[in-house]
Motif scaffolding. Structure first.
Motif, PDB file in Angstrom:
ATOM      1  N   SER A  36      -8.563   4.676   6.400  1.00  0.00           N
ATOM      2  CA  SER A  36      -7.379   4.472   7.232  1.00  0.00           C
ATOM      3  C   SER A  36      -7.764   4.171   8.672  1.00  0.00           C
ATOM      4  O   SER A  36      -7.089   3.379   9.355  1.00  0.00           O
ATOM      5  CB  SER A  36      -6.473   5.714   7.182  1.00  0.00           C
ATOM      6  OG  SER A  36      -7.154   6.857   7.654  1.00  0.00           O
ATOM      7  N   ALA A  37      -8.876   4.762   9.142  1.00  0.00           N
ATOM      8  CA  ALA A  37      -9.331   4.484  10.510  1.00  0.00           C
ATOM      9  C   ALA A  37      -9.807   3.044  10.661  1.00  0.00           C
ATOM     10  O   ALA A  37      -9.562   2.397  11.682  1.00  0.00           O
ATOM     11  CB  ALA A  37     -10.448   5.455  10.901  1.00  0.00           C
ATOM     12  N   VAL A  38     -10.494   2.527   9.635  1.00  0.00           N
ATOM     13  CA  VAL A  38     -10.954   1.136   9.681  1.00  0.00           C
ATOM     14  C   VAL A  38      -9.772   0.185   9.770  1.00  0.00           C
ATOM     15  O   VAL A  38      -9.739  -0.736  10.601  1.00  0.00           O
ATOM     16  CB  VAL A  38     -11.821   0.812   8.446  1.00  0.00           C
ATOM     17  CG1 VAL A  38     -12.021  -0.696   8.307  1.00  0.00           C
ATOM     18  CG2 VAL A  38     -13.171   1.507   8.543  1.00  0.00           C
ATOM     19  N   VAL A  39      -8.773   0.401   8.908  1.00  0.00           N
ATOM     20  CA  VAL A  39      -7.604  -0.491   8.911  1.00  0.00           C
ATOM     21  C   VAL A  39      -6.796  -0.315  10.187  1.00  0.00           C
ATOM     22  O   VAL A  39      -6.355  -1.290  10.800  1.00  0.00           O
ATOM     23  CB  VAL A  39      -6.736  -0.228   7.664  1.00  0.00           C
ATOM     24  CG1 VAL A  39      -5.420  -0.999   7.752  1.00  0.00           C
ATOM     25  CG2 VAL A  39      -7.482  -0.632   6.407  1.00  0.00           C
ATOM     26  N   GLY A  40      -6.598   0.948  10.605  1.00  0.00           N
ATOM     27  CA  GLY A  40      -5.829   1.186  11.821  1.00  0.00           C
ATOM     28  C   GLY A  40      -6.558   0.744  13.068  1.00  0.00           C
ATOM     29  O   GLY A  40      -5.949   0.240  14.017  1.00  0.00           O
ATOM     30  N   GLY A  41      -7.889   0.941  13.095  1.00  0.00           N
ATOM     31  CA  GLY A  41      -8.647   0.597  14.288  1.00  0.00           C
ATOM     32  C   GLY A  41      -8.994  -0.865  14.398  1.00  0.00           C
ATOM     33  O   GLY A  41      -8.956  -1.451  15.484  1.00  0.00           O
ATOM     34  N   LEU A  42      -9.354  -1.479  13.267  1.00  0.00           N
ATOM     35  CA  LEU A  42      -9.784  -2.881  13.288  1.00  0.00           C
ATOM     36  C   LEU A  42      -8.663  -3.856  12.964  1.00  0.00           C
ATOM     37  O   LEU A  42      -8.738  -5.031  13.315  1.00  0.00           O
ATOM     38  CB  LEU A  42     -10.937  -3.088  12.299  1.00  0.00           C
ATOM     39  CG  LEU A  42     -12.190  -2.235  12.523  1.00  0.00           C
ATOM     40  CD1 LEU A  42     -13.257  -2.598  11.499  1.00  0.00           C
ATOM     41  CD2 LEU A  42     -12.728  -2.410  13.939  1.00  0.00           C
ATOM     42  N   GLY A  56      -7.103   2.821   2.840  1.00  0.00           N
ATOM     43  CA  GLY A  56      -7.046   1.560   3.563  1.00  0.00           C
ATOM     44  C   GLY A  56      -5.999   0.619   3.031  1.00  0.00           C
ATOM     45  O   GLY A  56      -5.215   0.024   3.790  1.00  0.00           O
ATOM     46  N   ILE A  57      -5.940   0.504   1.725  1.00  0.00           N
ATOM     47  CA  ILE A  57      -4.997  -0.446   1.143  1.00  0.00           C
ATOM     48  C   ILE A  57      -3.566   0.059   1.211  1.00  0.00           C
ATOM     49  O   ILE A  57      -2.610  -0.723   1.307  1.00  0.00           O
ATOM     50  CB  ILE A  57      -5.399  -0.793  -0.314  1.00  0.00           C
ATOM     51  CG1 ILE A  57      -4.827  -2.159  -0.698  1.00  0.00           C
ATOM     52  CG2 ILE A  57      -4.941   0.272  -1.313  1.00  0.00           C
ATOM     53  CD1 ILE A  57      -5.403  -2.707  -1.975  1.00  0.00           C
ATOM     54  N   LEU A  58      -3.387   1.393   1.192  1.00  0.00           N
ATOM     55  CA  LEU A  58      -2.043   1.943   1.332  1.00  0.00           C
ATOM     56  C   LEU A  58      -1.440   1.638   2.695  1.00  0.00           C
ATOM     57  O   LEU A  58      -0.228   1.515   2.834  1.00  0.00           O
ATOM     58  CB  LEU A  58      -2.067   3.460   1.110  1.00  0.00           C
ATOM     59  CG  LEU A  58      -2.170   3.945  -0.332  1.00  0.00           C
ATOM     60  CD1 LEU A  58      -2.205   5.458  -0.370  1.00  0.00           C
ATOM     61  CD2 LEU A  58      -1.021   3.417  -1.179  1.00  0.00           C
ATOM     62  N   ILE A  59      -2.291   1.538   3.702  1.00  0.00           N
ATOM     63  CA  ILE A  59      -1.808   1.166   5.035  1.00  0.00           C
ATOM     64  C   ILE A  59      -1.668  -0.342   5.164  1.00  0.00           C
ATOM     65  O   ILE A  59      -0.703  -0.853   5.736  1.00  0.00           O
ATOM     66  CB  ILE A  59      -2.765   1.704   6.113  1.00  0.00           C
ATOM     67  CG1 ILE A  59      -2.722   3.235   6.142  1.00  0.00           C
ATOM     68  CG2 ILE A  59      -2.406   1.142   7.487  1.00  0.00           C
ATOM     69  CD1 ILE A  59      -3.736   3.855   7.071  1.00  0.00           C
ATOM     70  N   ALA A  60      -2.629  -1.086   4.617  1.00  0.00           N
ATOM     71  CA  ALA A  60      -2.659  -2.537   4.801  1.00  0.00           C
ATOM     72  C   ALA A  60      -1.489  -3.240   4.125  1.00  0.00           C
ATOM     73  O   ALA A  60      -0.876  -4.141   4.710  1.00  0.00           O
ATOM     74  CB  ALA A  60      -3.985  -3.099   4.281  1.00  0.00           C
ATOM     75  N   VAL A  61      -1.187  -2.855   2.890  1.00  0.00           N
ATOM     76  CA  VAL A  61      -0.145  -3.574   2.141  1.00  0.00           C
ATOM     77  C   VAL A  61       1.223  -3.462   2.824  1.00  0.00           C
ATOM     78  O   VAL A  61       1.877  -4.493   3.053  1.00  0.00           O
ATOM     79  CB  VAL A  61      -0.083  -3.090   0.678  1.00  0.00           C
ATOM     80  CG1 VAL A  61       1.111  -3.706  -0.043  1.00  0.00           C
ATOM     81  CG2 VAL A  61      -1.375  -3.459  -0.050  1.00  0.00           C
ATOM     82  N   PRO A  62       1.718  -2.264   3.167  1.00  0.00           N
ATOM     83  CA  PRO A  62       3.008  -2.217   3.876  1.00  0.00           C
ATOM     84  C   PRO A  62       2.974  -2.949   5.214  1.00  0.00           C
ATOM     85  O   PRO A  62       3.948  -3.627   5.570  1.00  0.00           O
ATOM     86  CB  PRO A  62       3.244  -0.711   4.073  1.00  0.00           C
ATOM     87  CG  PRO A  62       2.428  -0.047   3.026  1.00  0.00           C
ATOM     88  CD  PRO A  62       1.212  -0.914   2.864  1.00  0.00           C
ATOM     89  N   ALA A  63       1.865  -2.817   5.947  1.00  0.00           N
ATOM     90  CA  ALA A  63       1.786  -3.484   7.248  1.00  0.00           C
ATOM     91  C   ALA A  63       1.899  -4.998   7.103  1.00  0.00           C
ATOM     92  O   ALA A  63       2.613  -5.662   7.867  1.00  0.00           O
ATOM     93  CB  ALA A  63       0.476  -3.113   7.948  1.00  0.00           C
ATOM     94  N   VAL A  64       1.207  -5.557   6.105  1.00  0.00           N
ATOM     95  CA  VAL A  64       1.236  -7.007   5.896  1.00  0.00           C
ATOM     96  C   VAL A  64       2.604  -7.462   5.423  1.00  0.00           C
ATOM     97  O   VAL A  64       3.193  -8.405   5.966  1.00  0.00           O
ATOM     98  CB  VAL A  64       0.148  -7.426   4.884  1.00  0.00           C
ATOM     99  CG1 VAL A  64       0.333  -8.883   4.456  1.00  0.00           C
ATOM    100  CG2 VAL A  64      -1.242  -7.223   5.478  1.00  0.00           C
TER     101      VAL A  64
END
Length: 449
Positions: free
Chosen positions: A407-413, A281-289
């Protein structure tokens, strides 16, 4: 020095070499998500899709890591480790090459499925090798070193991915796991080749894969629509009773009855699953932010690089911690740490604080470095040696399903409710895991006093 002392030193040196090499191989599977995560905003733009949909490249990879893992564990029980590991590394390499050459987003998703299916061989077979080759404190140290090296390389994934992207583009980032081929010759002699030659329960494997996929599809459906949500619900509604019936029909099949009814295995895996959920989750969230606020990919990677140092240091702490306090307490520690890291990450995402996000990644790295070897030690000690491979596979299935859930939680929500709220949802998972651990914590005693 006596003969026993010489044997102990040689055994320790051998465990250090093999665990580091397997850790590098394991790290390349992590890099398959960590370096790719840094490229999601960039590949989404290039392939004309959204970041939310782009995260499917991570979710599908993590999902295949999860659902294919028990297959490799069972195959290892049947024919030994060498053949399935060779096949897995070959598929991972092929998937990485196909990902780099993908002409469309749909083709990229297929390639990532192949890559994840191959990479799934490494987590289970790596710990199977160490669990079979060593015992006692040496095994604990080896498992901790494996997780630490893997976490360190995974943490370097965003930096390496950012640097490669800056010079060669996101396609070259997708090709990085091909270097796994270079590791195989150096660990070949440590891989046992024998097995029981029993039959593989293909039906059970397919049912477990479909049910796991249903859970992930349902969680990420807010970013994709009701059709994906319906597919997820159907897979779950049909899959759960079908898996139950298959276990009753074939108690020694893909999910052996003695493994999935072992409360230590199931409770340990549920508790540990929160760690990769936080990690992915955090690997996706940090670059996205951060990329969303004007950072370059390599700058995000540089921000996360200190966590690689932590990943290298954690094994020096994780091994002794595990030997002294036992697996249950180590899992509880990892869970608390993961919950704190998600809370800090949520605050960082809300306030666009790079430092808070970097600290959250550090906490998550510690959780992974402690939680993964604790899970493997707990499961390895709880089952008979004849089913140790499949037990580790089942445990790793639940462990890595946690990663795909993250990753689904971060990508979906994330696209619907924002990154801060999606990270808060992930903070709840470790709490549920600790609840599952309560009976084990009550009866646990330190392994060494």
């Amino acid at each position: 020095m006596g003969a026993v002392g010489v044997v102990d030193v040689v055994n320790l040196q051998d465990s250090r070499r093999i665990s580091i090499l397997l850790g590098v191989l394991f790290g390349l599977t992590g890099m398959g998500s960590a370096s790719a995560a840094i490229a999601v905003p960039l590949l989404a733009e290039d392939l004309e899709t959204t970041v939310g949909l782009g995260t499917w490249t991570i979710t599908l990879y993590a999902l295949m890591l999860a659902v294919a893992t028990p297959i490799y564990g069972r195959v290892a029980d049947l024919v030994g480790v060498r053949l399935p590991l060779m096949v897995g590394v070959g598929l991972m390499t092929a998937g990485a090459v196909l990902s780099a050459a993908a002409p469309s987003f749909e083709a990229l998703l297929v390639a990532r499925v192949i890559q994840g299916a191959g990479a799934a061989a490494i987590p289970t077979l790596g710990v199977t090798v160490l669990s079979a080759r060593y015992d006692g404190p040496v095994r604990g140290l080896a498992l901790g070193r494996l997780a630490g090296v893997a976490a360190a390389l995974s943490c370097l994934g965003p930096l390496l991915g950012g640097l490669v992207e800056a010079q060669l583009g996101w396609r070259a980032v997708m090709a990085l796991p091909i270097f796994g081929l270079l590791i195989l010759p150096f660990v070949w002699r440590a891989l046992h080749g024998g097995g029981t030659r029993a039959k593989l329960d293909i039906v059970g494997a397919v049912l477990v894969a479909g049910t796991s996929a249903g859970l992930v599809l349902l969680i990420q459906s807010p970013s994709t629509g009701w059709i994906v949500a319906l597919a997820g619900v159907l897979l779950l509604v049909l899959g759960v009773p079908a898996v139950t019936m298959q276990v009753r029909r074939r108690p020694q099949g893909f999910l052996p009855h003695e493994v999935i009814t072992n409360s230590v295995v199931i409770r340990s895996a549920i508790a540990a699953a929160a760690v990769p959920a936080a990690w992915f989750g955090i690997l996706i969230a940090v670059p996205a932010v951060m990329i969303g606020h004007g950072w370059e990919a390599w700058e995000v990677g540089l921000l996360l690089a200190p966590s690689a140092v932590v990943g290298l240091v954690v094994p020096r702490i994780a091994g002794p911690f595990l030997n002294k306090y036992g697996a249950a307490r180590a899992l509880a520690f990892a869970g608390v740490n993961a919950a704190v890291s998600m809370l800090v990450a949520s605050i960082g995402a809300e306030n666009e604080s790079a430092w808070a996000l970097a600290v959250a990644v550090l906490f998550t790295t510690i959780s992974f470095g402690v939680g993964q070897p604790a899970l493997m030690a707990s499961v390895g000690d709880a089952v008979h040696v004849d089913v140790r491979g499949v037990a580790l596979g089942v445990a790793t299935l639940l462990f890595l399903v946690g990663g795909s859930v993250g990753s689904a939680v971060v990508g979906g929500l994330g696209d619907v409710y924002g990154m801060p709220r999606s990270l808060l949802v992930l903070a709840v998972l470790p709490v549920l895991g600790i609840v599952a651990l309560v009976p084990m914590l009550r009866s646990a005693a330190p392994a060494v006093r």
